[in-house]
Design an enzyme around this catalytic site. Sequence first.
Site, PDB file in Angstrom:
ATOM      1  N   GLU A  15      33.135  34.447  25.179  1.00 60.29           N
ATOM      2  CA  GLU A  15      32.833  35.038  26.865  1.00 60.29           C
ATOM      3  C   GLU A  15      31.968  34.354  27.364  1.00 60.29           C
ATOM      4  O   GLU A  15      31.273  34.798  27.445  1.00 60.29           O
ATOM      5  CB  GLU A  15      33.041  36.593  26.591  1.00 60.29           C
ATOM      6  CG  GLU A  15      33.295  37.562  28.261  1.00 60.29           C
ATOM      7  CD  GLU A  15      33.548  38.741  27.142  1.00 60.29           C
ATOM      8  OE1 GLU A  15      34.105  39.334  28.400  1.00 60.29           O
ATOM      9  OE2 GLU A  15      32.824  39.280  26.546  1.00 60.29           O
ATOM     10  N   ARG A  42      47.190  41.696  50.503  1.00 59.99           N
ATOM     11  CA  ARG A  42      47.983  40.439  51.252  1.00 59.99           C
ATOM     12  C   ARG A  42      47.104  39.313  50.241  1.00 59.99           C
ATOM     13  O   ARG A  42      47.282  38.048  50.484  1.00 59.99           O
ATOM     14  CB  ARG A  42      46.676  40.105  52.229  1.00 59.99           C
ATOM     15  CG  ARG A  42      48.033  41.150  53.697  1.00 59.99           C
ATOM     16  CD  ARG A  42      47.041  40.735  55.097  1.00 59.99           C
ATOM     17  NE  ARG A  42      47.576  41.007  56.309  1.00 59.99           N
ATOM     18  CZ  ARG A  42      47.223  42.784  56.433  1.00 59.99           C
ATOM     19  NH1 ARG A  42      45.910  42.907  55.432  1.00 59.99           N
ATOM     20  NH2 ARG A  42      47.602  43.538  57.178  1.00 59.99           N
ATOM     21  N   ASP A 102      35.530  45.896  23.174  1.00 63.31           N
ATOM     22  CA  ASP A 102      34.674  44.886  23.835  1.00 63.31           C
ATOM     23  C   ASP A 102      33.161  46.248  23.336  1.00 63.31           C
ATOM     24  O   ASP A 102      32.407  46.160  23.921  1.00 63.31           O
ATOM     25  CB  ASP A 102      34.721  45.424  25.257  1.00 63.31           C
ATOM     26  CG  ASP A 102      33.582  44.593  25.897  1.00 63.31           C
ATOM     27  OD1 ASP A 102      33.153  43.374  25.332  1.00 63.31           O
ATOM     28  OD2 ASP A 102      33.149  44.406  27.514  1.00 63.31           O
TER      29      ASP A 102
END
Length: 386
Positions: free
Chosen positions: A131, A229, A277
């Site tokens: 990660e 948007r 996690d």
Amino acid sequence: MSQLLAFTGARIFDGNAWHDGSALLVEFGYVAGIVSTDALPDNAERHALDGGMLVPGFIDLQVNGGGGVLFNNAPTVESIRTICAAHAQFGTTALLPTLITDTAAVNIEAIAAGVEAWKQRVPGFLGLHLEGPHLSLARKGTHDPALIRPMDAADLARTVAAAHDLPNLLCTVAAETVTPQQVAALAGAGAVVSIGHSDASYDVTNAAFAAGATMATHLFNAMSQLGNREPGVVGAVLSNPNVFAGLIADGIHVHPAAIAAALRAKVGPGRIFLVTDAMSQTGTDLKTLTLNGRTITRADGALRLADGTLAGADLDMIDAITFMVDHIGLDFEEVIRMASLYPAEAMGIADTYGHLGHSAVANFVHLSNERAVRSTWIGGEAVWSA
């Protein structure tokens, strides 16, 4: 001892359907079938379970630590063994130890440890999750900004080699930091590429998916959000049918209403699946831990840096399952798939993982009717029992 084992006395969920009055047959570490208890082979060694449920073993694709060990702080085979054992008590039978953004030297150590762990067949070890460090500073989360950097030729070559050497490799990158050509090279080498810690636009994210990325790391967290948007990473993930997404289901990282909305909106066959996690605290009573020289405090069900930034999760897989059933209202069977079948599909290993169909690896969990873990089995061998 017989090589054919028969597990009786519990309801069996094979990942698709329930079986009552049946036995799970295991031979040489693989599922040999599910048969009526009236039709057990004479040579089967019986294991009588006291009620409850047998379900597919849980698969966790994002595990930073456990048992008091953080993989970054000690990237060794013994750390991997400790982490896998710590999570087995919560029903996890296969996991990806996860290296958070660190130096190239630590990255090299972690890959070497993963290769050796696979050679030693460490129970529960499925591969590695890298990660970072090729992430977005704008969406760094708990990752050390001093260590975040673009991917260079050496990074790419090392990661491509790791994809060849490891049984499974998951790489989290930011869509705007790693080029589509680099994504394609990683995917072509067999790595699963996940978009995370990314502030990319909808179009840039979709370009990464078109190049071969097929996953998103901890949906909603550390990524550009869904706007009216500009749909951002979240919008690209939910609308792309080929993309899977991990989810931290603790009610802290993502609001229950957002989880429910995402589940309704996700276009398939790509699915949302559960990850923990988890950090080093899993399976311990640790109250503080250290990452890259920074102190993380465990309190009120969360792990945080001094400035309040979430730093991993104080979560195990059975608690994530309970949260999804009790607070999101999903059917238990679907949540079990989110913890087993769907992460297996995301990694491309669902032919043998994530279910109890014929010839699947015999990874399973014995749960009480109240969903407490009573025992965990990997390859047909008990690795933890209450």
